[in-house]
Design an enzyme around this catalytic site. Structure first.
Site, PDB file in Angstrom:
ATOM      1  N   GLY A   1       0.859  -1.181   0.000  1.00  0.00           N
ATOM      2  CA  GLY A   1       0.000   0.000   0.000  1.00  0.00           C
ATOM      3  C   GLY A   1       0.890   1.223   0.000  1.00  0.00           C
ATOM      4  CD  GLU A   2       2.506   6.067   0.415  1.00  0.00           C
ATOM      5  OE1 GLU A   2       2.637   6.338   1.619  1.00  0.00           O
ATOM      6  OE2 GLU A   2       3.407   6.260  -0.428  1.00  0.00           O
ATOM      7  CB  SER A   3       5.542   2.514   3.777  1.00  0.00           C
ATOM      8  OG  SER A   3       6.258   3.402   2.949  1.00  0.00           O
TER       9      SER A   3
ATOM     10  CB  CYS B   1       4.690  -3.701  -2.068  1.00  0.00           C
ATOM     11  SG  CYS B   1       5.174  -2.472  -3.278  1.00  0.00           S
TER      12      CYS B   1
ATOM     13  CG  HIS C   1       1.251  -5.582  -4.580  1.00  0.00           C
ATOM     14  ND1 HIS C   1       0.568  -5.202  -3.449  1.00  0.00           N
ATOM     15  CD2 HIS C   1       1.962  -4.505  -4.958  1.00  0.00           C
ATOM     16  CE1 HIS C   1       0.843  -3.955  -3.156  1.00  0.00           C
ATOM     17  NE2 HIS C   1       1.691  -3.491  -4.059  1.00  0.00           N
TER      18      HIS C   1
ATOM     19  CD  GLU D   1      -0.771  -8.223  -2.022  1.00  0.00           C
ATOM     20  OE1 GLU D   1       0.220  -8.974  -2.147  1.00  0.00           O
ATOM     21  OE2 GLU D   1      -0.685  -6.983  -2.002  1.00  0.00           O
TER      22      GLU D   1
HETATM   23  N1  GLN Z   1       5.269   3.334  -2.919  1.00  0.00           N
HETATM   24  C1  GLN Z   1       4.804   2.693  -1.725  1.00  0.00           C
HETATM   25  C2  GLN Z   1       5.588   3.173  -0.509  1.00  0.00           C
HETATM   26  O1  GLN Z   1       6.595   3.790  -0.618  1.00  0.00           O
HETATM   27  C3  GLN Z   1       4.872   1.175  -1.819  1.00  0.00           C
HETATM   28  C4  GLN Z   1       4.035   0.705  -2.977  1.00  0.00           C
HETATM   29  C5  GLN Z   1       3.267  -0.532  -2.749  1.00  0.00           C
HETATM   30  O2  GLN Z   1       3.163  -1.062  -1.656  1.00  0.00           O
HETATM   31  N2  GLN Z   1       2.671  -0.976  -3.817  1.00  0.00           N
HETATM   32  O3  GLN Z   1       5.190   2.910   0.571  1.00  0.00           O
END
Ligand code: GLN
Length: 227
Positions: free
Chosen positions: A54-56, A88, A206, A208
């Site tokens: 996702g987005e860390s 990810c 990913h 999943e």
């Molecule tokens: N760009 C995201 C991050 O820096 C990671 C991307 C992802 O989990 N698909 O957290």
């Protein structure tokens, strides 16, 4: 019974629920998925963990009020023999837990290193990890869950291409290749895109989002071996 702790902060968490459900049926295992939203849900009875993609940064923010991430990191430190799957953004968190904590990976990771969102791509990844086979259970298309989420499988059926895996790279990080001092398990051409350090499996893609559940079977199987 395997109890899987799944970090529900943000990102592709519902897809992991789906993938773990299929993987458990493929292995004929009873699995309970514990959807973790607060730090005090993280306990000794969890057999393994999943940190989704996702987005860390969003995950770190979402964790602040309920201290989920710090509880997860303490759990990993206290249970080094129990398996963890980070995909990810999950791999980023394992490599950079923050708050002066030591990385769980002997590998550095660089965020967004393939470029922007529109530079996301799919490509075959070569695996070098033993995973248990699927048995004869074949998944049906996932239906919507109570949140109206319907996982979007990139590939409906697991192919039997042996070491090849459908890699879905979404604004993905990259491991700093010269820094890797643990076991490589996934390659994109020559580049290492998945590593195993102890029982922490970190992938920059990913799984999943595909119909290939090998990594989820690895996690469940590994949980049985180590408990
Ligand atoms: N760009 C995201 C991050 O820096 C990671 C991307 C992802 O989990 N698909 O957290």
């Amino acid at each position: 019974m395997v109890r899987v702790g799944l970090a529900m902060l943000q990102g592709a968490r519902h897809e992991h629920v789906q993938a773990l459900g299929v993987a458990s049926k493929q292995l004929g295992l009873d699995v309970e998925i514990v959807e973790l939203r607060t730090g005090n849900q993280v306990d000794d009875r969890l057999d393994c963990l999943v940190l989704p993609g996702g987005e860390s940064t969003a995950m770190r923010k979402a964790s602040q009020s309920e201290s989920l991430l710090s509880a997860l990191f303490s759990w990993i430190q206290e249970h080094p023999q129990r398996p963890v799957l980070g995909t990810c953004a999950g791999a980023i968190l394992l490599a950079n837990p923050g708050d002066d904590m030591r990385s769980f990976l002997r590998a550095e990771i660089s965020r967004n290193a393939w470029g922007r969102q529109r530079d996301s791509f799919e490509a075959d990844v070569t695996l070098s990890l033993e995973t248990p086979s699927a048995g004869d259970f074949s998944p049906h298309k996932a239906s919507r869950d109570q949140f109206n989420h319907q996982p979007l499988p990139v590939e409906i059926s697991e192919n039997d291409r042996e070491e090849l895996f459908p890699g879905v790279f979404i604004r993905a990080p990259r491991f700093v290749q010269s820094s890797i001092d643990c076991t490589p398990v996934a390659f994109l051409g020559e580049e290492i895109v998945g590593v195993l350090d102890g029982q922490c499996l970190a992938l920059t893609f990913h799984p999943e989002l595909t119909g290939d559940y090998r990594f989820h079977r690895w996690l469940l199987h590994q949980s049985l071996l180590t408990n």
